[in-house]
Design an enzyme around this catalytic site. Sequence first.
Site, PDB file in Angstrom:
ATOM      1  N   GLY A  33      46.172  42.299  34.165  1.00 23.10           N
ATOM      2  CA  GLY A  33      45.019  42.593  33.335  1.00 23.10           C
ATOM      3  C   GLY A  33      43.814  41.724  33.630  1.00 23.10           C
ATOM      4  N   SER A  34      43.118  41.335  32.571  1.00 23.40           N
ATOM      5  CA  SER A  34      41.837  40.633  32.725  1.00 23.40           C
ATOM      6  C   SER A  34      41.960  39.247  33.331  1.00 23.40           C
ATOM      7  CB  SER A  34      41.138  40.528  31.366  1.00 23.40           C
ATOM      8  OG  SER A  34      40.751  41.807  30.908  1.00 23.40           O
ATOM      9  N   THR A  35      43.176  38.711  33.454  1.00 25.14           N
ATOM     10  CA  THR A  35      43.315  37.416  34.125  1.00 25.14           C
ATOM     11  C   THR A  35      42.921  37.503  35.596  1.00 25.14           C
ATOM     12  OG1 THR A  35      45.655  37.832  34.589  1.00 25.14           O
ATOM     13  CG2 THR A  35      45.135  36.639  32.558  1.00 25.14           C
ATOM     14  N   MET A  36      42.794  38.730  36.133  1.00 26.12           N
ATOM     15  CA  MET A  36      42.387  38.893  37.526  1.00 26.12           C
ATOM     16  C   MET A  36      40.872  38.905  37.693  1.00 26.12           C
ATOM     17  SD  MET A  36      45.259  38.808  38.853  1.00 26.12           S
ATOM     18  CE  MET A  36      44.716  38.982  40.540  1.00 26.12           C
TER      19      MET A  36
END
Length: 580
Positions: A301-304
Site C-alpha cells: 500500500g501507501s508505504t511504497m
Amino acid sequence: MSARPDKPTFMQKIAASLKAWRYGSVVAVFLLVVATLGWRLVDLHVIDQEFLRKQGDVRTIRVDSIDAHRGMITDRYGEPLAVSTPVETLWANPGEVDPEDPRLSMAASLLEISEARLRQRLRDYASREFIYVSRKIQPSLAREVLSLGIPGLYSRLEYKRYYPAGEVAAHLVGFTNIDEQGQEGIELSYNEWLSGLPGRKRVLRDNRGRLIRDLSLIRDARPGKDLTLSLDLRLQYLAYRELKAVVQAHKARGGTLVMLDVSTGEVLAMVNQQSFNPNDRTSLSPGRLRNKALTDLFEPGSTMKPLAVAAALETGKYQPDTLIDTSPGYRRFGRFTIRDHRNYGELPITEIISRSSNVGVSLIANDIGGDVIRDFYFRLGLGQPTGIGFPGEAVGVLPMTDKWRPVEEATLSYGYGMSVNALQLAQAYMAVANGGIRYPVTVMRRDSIPAGERVMSERVAAQVRDMLQATVEVGTGKRANPALYTAGGKTGTVHLVGARGYEDSQYKAIFAGMAPMDNPRIATVVAVDAPQGGDYYGGEVAAPVFARVMSDALRLLNVRPELTAAEAEVRTPGPTGEQG
C-alpha cells in the site's frame, strides 16, 4: 562213559570273532571321545584360556551410544533462547517385566500414562528386549519410578530442548522434535550446525542387560556448535508485548513486527501474532507455526509512495518542492478510479507523501514510467529472496511487463499489484535510513559492517527522510512519534484479499519507519491484520505500536534523547485528520 561236547563249527567261530570285534570297537570309540573331550577341556582351561574369555565377552560386552549435546542458541548478548538440558528416559525389557505386577499401577500414575496401555504393550512386545515407557522426563521423577523396584524397568540419560523465551521468540528460533532434530525456524535451517555427533563406548552388562560397568570409550560425543543470533531479547520482549496488546485491543486476526539495525542489516526483533509456546505443543495448531514476517505476503500500500518518489528524485526531473496539481482529487482509468481523502489542489512532493496523495504519486509514476519504479524497487530488494536462509521464506511479486498501462504504473506507485513480506519492506526502509545502502539482512550477529550495495544517492535518501519526518510530524503518521525522539515513516492501509478478491471491510494496517532522525539507528515495520471496530487505518492502529516500541527500544540501546519532556508533550498527537 561220559558224552563229549561237540566241537564248534567254522561259522560259529566267525560269529564269535565278529561279536568280540564290535564290542572292542564300541569301547575304543567311547574311550576316544572321552579322551578328546578331556583334552579339549585341558586345552581351553590351561593352554588356550583366551578363547573362553573372548566368548564370555561376546555375551556380556556391548557397545552403547552416548547422546550428544545439541548446540545452544543465544541472543546477541548471550541470553539463552534454546538450550538442551539433561533428562531421563525410562525403558523396559518386556521379557523381564511381569505385565500383572501391581507396582505398574503406581508407575503409570506417577508418569501420567495409561496403566492399561502400559500393561498391554508389555504383553504385545514380550518377545522384544526394549520398549520406551516414558521419554525425557525429569530425573527426580525417573528416580521416584525406579524406586518402586519393578524388575526389567531401567533408565538412560538423554537431552531435552528447552526454550527460555517461550512464545516470545518461537517463530524465529523454531523447535525440535523429541529426538532433537530441527523442525521449524533456526532449529531447522541450522540443524546440521547445531546437531552433535553421538559417541560410543564399551560397557559390561549382565545377562539381563543391566549395566555392570563402563569398560572403554570408543568415541567421545561431540556436542553441536552454538549459534549467536542478531536478536536483542530485550527488544524482542517489548515488541512482542506491544504487538500482542494491539492485536487483542483491536480483536485483529494477527500481526507482525520486524526491527532492523540500519547500519548492519541485523534483525534485532521479529515477532508475530498469534504465537505458540514451543515448550508445550500439546494443543498446537499448524497456523500458529508460520513466521509471518517471512512467509506471509501482502500488498504494502501507501508505504511504497516514498520509495516511488525516491525513484522520481533519482531521475533528476523532480525535487522535494516540485508542485503537482492533484485536482480534482481523483483520477479515472476506464472503470477504475483512484481518489484522495479530499481535493488537495497543488501540492509539493513533500506534502504528497505527508498527506498520502494517491493522485499525486500516480501522476509522478505515469510521468517517469513503470520500468523506472520497478527497477528501483528491485534494487531495494523487493521481489527477490532476502538471503536470510530461513525455511519457507516467500519471495513476493514485483510485476514486470513489456508495456506498462497507465493504471499499472499508478497502482505500482502506491503499493498495489505487488506483494512483499515484512522483512523485505523493512530492508527497503533500512536503505533510506542509512543513506542509500542496502545491506544483506541476517538473523546472525555480525561483528563488523558487511559490504553493502548503494541503491540510491545520499542526497535522495536524505530528501526522502525529510518527507518521512514531515509525515510523522504533521501528516498521516502523527501517532508514530516516539517519546523524546524524532521519527519518520509512512502509513499504509490496504484491503485484505479473500477467496473472492478484495474484502470490502477487512484491512491490513501498516506502518514503516525509522528513528531517530538525526542519525537513524533502527528501521521498523508494523503490520496488523484485520483490526475490528472503527479504527483500521495504519495511522490509527500500527503507528502507535511503532511509537511505543521505538521509544523503549532507543532507550534500551542508550540512544541519547533528542527532545526534552516539555518538547515531547507539546507534540502529543491528536487525530490525524487524514488517513494513508
